[in-house]
Write a protein that holds these residues in place. Structure first.
Motif, PDB file in Angstrom:
ATOM      1  N   ASP A 300       6.767 -11.954  -6.795  1.00  0.00           N
ATOM      2  CA  ASP A 300       8.011 -11.188  -6.684  1.00  0.00           C
ATOM      3  C   ASP A 300       7.751  -9.691  -6.850  1.00  0.00           C
ATOM      4  OD1 ASP A 300       9.518 -13.433  -6.234  1.00  0.00           O
ATOM      5  OD2 ASP A 300      10.056 -13.717  -8.346  1.00  0.00           O
ATOM      6  N   ALA A 301       6.827  -9.334  -7.729  1.00  0.00           N
ATOM      7  CA  ALA A 301       6.495  -7.920  -7.916  1.00  0.00           C
ATOM      8  C   ALA A 301       5.806  -7.358  -6.673  1.00  0.00           C
ATOM      9  CB  ALA A 301       5.605  -7.745  -9.141  1.00  0.00           C
ATOM     10  N   PHE A 302       4.991  -8.181  -6.026  1.00  0.00           N
ATOM     11  CA  PHE A 302       4.363  -7.750  -4.773  1.00  0.00           C
ATOM     12  C   PHE A 302       5.429  -7.549  -3.699  1.00  0.00           C
ATOM     13  CE2 PHE A 302       0.390  -8.991  -6.707  1.00  0.00           C
ATOM     14  CZ  PHE A 302      -0.583  -8.272  -6.030  1.00  0.00           C
ATOM     15  N   LYS A 303       6.340  -8.512  -3.570  1.00  0.00           N
ATOM     16  CA  LYS A 303       7.372  -8.428  -2.538  1.00  0.00           C
ATOM     17  C   LYS A 303       8.305  -7.245  -2.754  1.00  0.00           C
ATOM     18  CE  LYS A 303       7.603 -13.370  -1.401  1.00  0.00           C
ATOM     19  NZ  LYS A 303       8.462 -14.585  -1.411  1.00  0.00           N
ATOM     20  N   SER A 304       8.551  -6.902  -4.023  1.00  0.00           N
ATOM     21  CA  SER A 304       9.533  -5.855  -4.332  1.00  0.00           C
ATOM     22  C   SER A 304       9.060  -4.460  -3.960  1.00  0.00           C
ATOM     23  CB  SER A 304       9.867  -5.880  -5.824  1.00  0.00           C
ATOM     24  OG  SER A 304       8.781  -5.372  -6.591  1.00  0.00           O
ATOM     25  N   GLY A 305       7.750  -4.277  -3.785  1.00  0.00           N
ATOM     26  CA  GLY A 305       7.194  -2.955  -3.532  1.00  0.00           C
ATOM     27  C   GLY A 305       6.584  -2.319  -4.767  1.00  0.00           C
ATOM     28  N   GLU A 306       6.714  -2.979  -5.927  1.00  0.00           N
ATOM     29  CA  GLU A 306       6.181  -2.417  -7.169  1.00  0.00           C
ATOM     30  C   GLU A 306       4.678  -2.190  -7.092  1.00  0.00           C
ATOM     31  OE1 GLU A 306       5.293  -3.741 -11.791  1.00  0.00           O
ATOM     32  OE2 GLU A 306       6.792  -4.858 -10.639  1.00  0.00           O
ATOM     33  N   VAL A 307       3.955  -3.159  -6.539  1.00  0.00           N
ATOM     34  CA  VAL A 307       2.498  -3.049  -6.481  1.00  0.00           C
ATOM     35  C   VAL A 307       2.090  -1.951  -5.502  1.00  0.00           C
ATOM     36  CG1 VAL A 307       0.381  -4.241  -5.848  1.00  0.00           C
ATOM     37  CG2 VAL A 307       2.135  -5.425  -7.185  1.00  0.00           C
ATOM     38  N   THR A 308       2.745  -1.891  -4.357  1.00  0.00           N
ATOM     39  CA  THR A 308       2.420  -0.841  -3.389  1.00  0.00           C
ATOM     40  C   THR A 308       2.644   0.534  -3.994  1.00  0.00           C
ATOM     41  OG1 THR A 308       3.025  -2.281  -1.556  1.00  0.00           O
ATOM     42  CG2 THR A 308       2.944   0.080  -1.094  1.00  0.00           C
ATOM     43  N   TYR A 309       3.744   0.698  -4.704  1.00  0.00           N
ATOM     44  CA  TYR A 309       4.004   1.982  -5.348  1.00  0.00           C
ATOM     45  C   TYR A 309       2.921   2.287  -6.381  1.00  0.00           C
ATOM     46  CZ  TYR A 309       6.130   5.556  -8.260  1.00  0.00           C
ATOM     47  OH  TYR A 309       6.357   6.704  -8.977  1.00  0.00           O
ATOM     48  N   GLY A 310       2.532   1.289  -7.168  1.00  0.00           N
ATOM     49  CA  GLY A 310       1.502   1.501  -8.181  1.00  0.00           C
ATOM     50  C   GLY A 310       0.159   1.870  -7.589  1.00  0.00           C
ATOM     51  N   LEU A 311      -0.164   1.300  -6.424  1.00  0.00           N
ATOM     52  CA  LEU A 311      -1.434   1.605  -5.768  1.00  0.00           C
ATOM     53  C   LEU A 311      -1.488   3.040  -5.248  1.00  0.00           C
ATOM     54  CD1 LEU A 311      -1.939  -1.680  -3.709  1.00  0.00           C
ATOM     55  CD2 LEU A 311      -3.408  -0.907  -5.580  1.00  0.00           C
ATOM     56  N   THR A 312      -0.324   3.613  -4.921  1.00  0.00           N
ATOM     57  CA  THR A 312      -0.313   4.904  -4.238  1.00  0.00           C
ATOM     58  C   THR A 312       0.198   6.059  -5.093  1.00  0.00           C
ATOM     59  OG1 THR A 312       1.920   4.495  -3.370  1.00  0.00           O
ATOM     60  CG2 THR A 312       0.070   3.778  -2.021  1.00  0.00           C
ATOM     61  N   LYS A 313       0.671   5.798  -6.300  1.00  0.00           N
ATOM     62  CA  LYS A 313       1.334   6.863  -7.058  1.00  0.00           C
ATOM     63  C   LYS A 313       0.396   8.002  -7.446  1.00  0.00           C
ATOM     64  CE  LYS A 313       1.004   4.575 -11.601  1.00  0.00           C
ATOM     65  NZ  LYS A 313       1.795   4.009 -12.706  1.00  0.00           N
ATOM     66  N   ASN A 314      -0.922   7.760  -7.388  1.00  0.00           N
ATOM     67  CA  ASN A 314      -1.870   8.834  -7.700  1.00  0.00           C
ATOM     68  C   ASN A 314      -2.538   9.377  -6.437  1.00  0.00           C
ATOM     69  OD1 ASN A 314      -3.448   6.517  -7.221  1.00  0.00           O
ATOM     70  ND2 ASN A 314      -5.169   7.420  -8.331  1.00  0.00           N
ATOM     71  N   GLN A 315      -2.036   9.008  -5.263  1.00  0.00           N
ATOM     72  CA  GLN A 315      -2.645   9.436  -4.007  1.00  0.00           C
ATOM     73  C   GLN A 315      -1.782  10.499  -3.328  1.00  0.00           C
ATOM     74  OE1 GLN A 315      -3.005   5.631  -1.930  1.00  0.00           O
ATOM     75  NE2 GLN A 315      -5.189   5.581  -2.396  1.00  0.00           N
ATOM     76  N   ALA A 316      -2.418  11.602  -2.947  1.00  0.00           N
ATOM     77  CA  ALA A 316      -1.683  12.649  -2.242  1.00  0.00           C
ATOM     78  C   ALA A 316      -1.189  12.148  -0.887  1.00  0.00           C
ATOM     79  CB  ALA A 316      -2.579  13.874  -2.058  1.00  0.00           C
ATOM     80  N   THR A 317      -2.021  11.390  -0.177  1.00  0.00           N
ATOM     81  CA  THR A 317      -1.625  10.753   1.074  1.00  0.00           C
ATOM     82  C   THR A 317      -1.740   9.249   0.867  1.00  0.00           C
ATOM     83  OG1 THR A 317      -2.472  12.607   2.384  1.00  0.00           O
ATOM     84  CG2 THR A 317      -2.095  10.529   3.530  1.00  0.00           C
ATOM     85  N   PRO A 318      -0.611   8.552   0.728  1.00  0.00           N
ATOM     86  CA  PRO A 318      -0.660   7.117   0.431  1.00  0.00           C
ATOM     87  C   PRO A 318      -1.434   6.340   1.486  1.00  0.00           C
ATOM     88  CG  PRO A 318       1.563   7.972   0.124  1.00  0.00           C
ATOM     89  CD  PRO A 318       0.773   9.059   0.788  1.00  0.00           C
ATOM     90  N   SER A 319      -2.384   5.514   1.030  1.00  0.00           N
ATOM     91  CA  SER A 319      -3.143   4.669   1.949  1.00  0.00           C
ATOM     92  C   SER A 319      -2.576   3.261   2.021  1.00  0.00           C
ATOM     93  CB  SER A 319      -4.611   4.608   1.512  1.00  0.00           C
ATOM     94  OG  SER A 319      -4.726   4.079   0.206  1.00  0.00           O
ATOM     95  N   TRP A 320      -1.486   3.019   1.279  1.00  0.00           N
ATOM     96  CA  TRP A 320      -0.836   1.716   1.294  1.00  0.00           C
ATOM     97  C   TRP A 320       0.625   1.895   1.712  1.00  0.00           C
ATOM     98  CZ3 TRP A 320      -3.961  -2.341   0.742  1.00  0.00           C
ATOM     99  CH2 TRP A 320      -5.168  -2.165   0.041  1.00  0.00           C
ATOM    100  N   ARG A 321       1.089   1.018   2.575  1.00  0.00           N
ATOM    101  CA  ARG A 321       2.487   1.038   3.018  1.00  0.00           C
ATOM    102  C   ARG A 321       3.036  -0.380   2.960  1.00  0.00           C
ATOM    103  NH1 ARG A 321       3.057   6.143   5.777  1.00  0.00           N
ATOM    104  NH2 ARG A 321       1.323   7.375   4.961  1.00  0.00           N
TER     105      ARG A 321
END
Length: 354
Positions: A300-321
């Motif tokens: 459910d956390a993966f589906k919600s977008g929480e994990v994607t946000y966590g993967l990219t929050k330290n990236q200037a150009t997000p590599s995950w969408r």
């Protein structure tokens, strides 16, 4: 390297006798090396069913298997055609590299063969998704029935991968290795400094070995960089087994795994190696035991977008969408929908609205 199971998988399982199909016994070869072989001749034997005999009165059938090319060159792969891929300049990790462009299974097997036998100083990029076998895993992550082309991990104990590999957001699917005598198992076997691996996904793949078994790599040594990669592979082994990497001293950043160890969720790395901004699919929303930057999250956390946000929050150009509501897992791309974090009445949620 050709393992015993690989060779036996090519042997006939039955024989025709006067129009009747007879099932043969198991093929055996006591002299075949336990660690596999690159070249040489090996005599395999099997037996006819009880009550049947050859014209000379015997009941044992033999086949001599010759490994090695016509020039005596070792043959590292069986039954998979290998095609040399083109080369071009590519930027990998901020550095311009003259890399092989892999777009087919034949390219991938050629590259692995070169690394494992003759060249260790070559880099590669993926220019397309590559499929080796179809439908290796079932919906629950178990191994489907059928015959699959075997995979030999890129780099053996004697030839560590130490250059650059960029998936460019593409996937490699359908890798299959099932040998309890083999250690250092995954897409890569042993990854050594100063190697770097970027933006590749290993999906619909099955790795069963001995020690150091992982979806992406079996063993990653110090000063190796692995960034923006993911796996959904099923793995198993006796020790140091992880859904992402079996044993790691590497610098792993912004990666995730959604695979299983056997039939249950397992460790991201088999030795609890340190990671930064990484996630693993689990049945609980708990942090890693040794590193607060490794987080286990539910589907459910993966589906919600929480994990994607966590993967990219330290990236200037997000590599995950991720398109929330449509895609269940982060997508390794710079073209899709960015995930943002919001809060309404102190309730956190994730969305695709800028």
């Amino acid at each position: 390297v050709a393992y015993f199971e690989d060779v036996v998988g090519l042997m006939p399982v039955s024989i025709l006798a006067d129009g009747e199909e007879l099932t043969l016994g198991d093929w055996v070869c006591p002299d075949y090396p336990e660690a596999g072989a690159y070249e040489g001749e090996y005599r395999f034997e099997t037996s006819l069913p009880e009550g049947y005999a050859l014209s000379d009165g015997g009941s044992t059938l033999t086949l001599t298997v010759a490994l090695g090319g016509p020039e005596g060159e070792p043959v590292a792969m069986l039954a998979v055609s290998m095609t040399k891929p083109p080369q071009a300049d590519h930027t990998i990790g901020g550095i311009t590299v003259y890399a092989y462009e892999l777009s087919t299974a034949a390219h991938l097997y050629w590259f692995a063969n070169q690394i494992n036998t003759t060249q260790q100083d070559i880099s590669a990029v993926l220019t397309a998704d590559i499929t080796v076998n179809q439908n290796v895993l079932n919906a629950s992550g178990g191994l489907n029935s059928g015959s699959f082309e075997a995979w030999t991990p890129i780099v053996t104990v004697d030839h560590n991968f130490s250059v650059k590999f960029d998936g460019q957001g593409h996937t490699i699917s359908g890798l299959y290795l099932n040998n309890s005598n083999t250690s250092n198992v995954g897409l890569f076997g042993i990854v050594d400094s100063p190697a770097s691996i970027y933006r590749v996904g290993v999906v619909d793949s099955y790795f069963a070995g001995n020690q150091n078994v992982g979806g992406l790599c079996g063993r990653a040594l110090s000063d190796v960089r692995i960034e923006s990669c993911y796996t959904t592979a099923t793995v198993s082994g006796t020790s140091n087994v992880g859904t992402f990497c079996g044993y790691s001293n590497a610098n792993i950043n912004n990666c995730y795994s959604a695979g299983t160890v056997g039939d249950s969720y397992g460790k991201f790395t088999g030795n609890d190696g340190d990671v930064d901004f990484c996630y693993a699919l689990s049945d609980t929303n708990s942090d890693g035991t040794n590193d607060s930057d490794l987080k286990y999250r539910t589907i459910d956390a993966f589906k919600s977008g929480e994990v994607t946000y966590g993967l990219t929050k330290n990236q200037a150009t997000p590599s995950w969408r991720q398109t929330i509501g449509t895609q269940d897992f982060p997508q390794c791309t710079t073209d899709g929908d960015i995930v943002y974090r919001g809060k309404i009445n102190d309730v956190v949620y994730y969305h695709n609205h800028s």
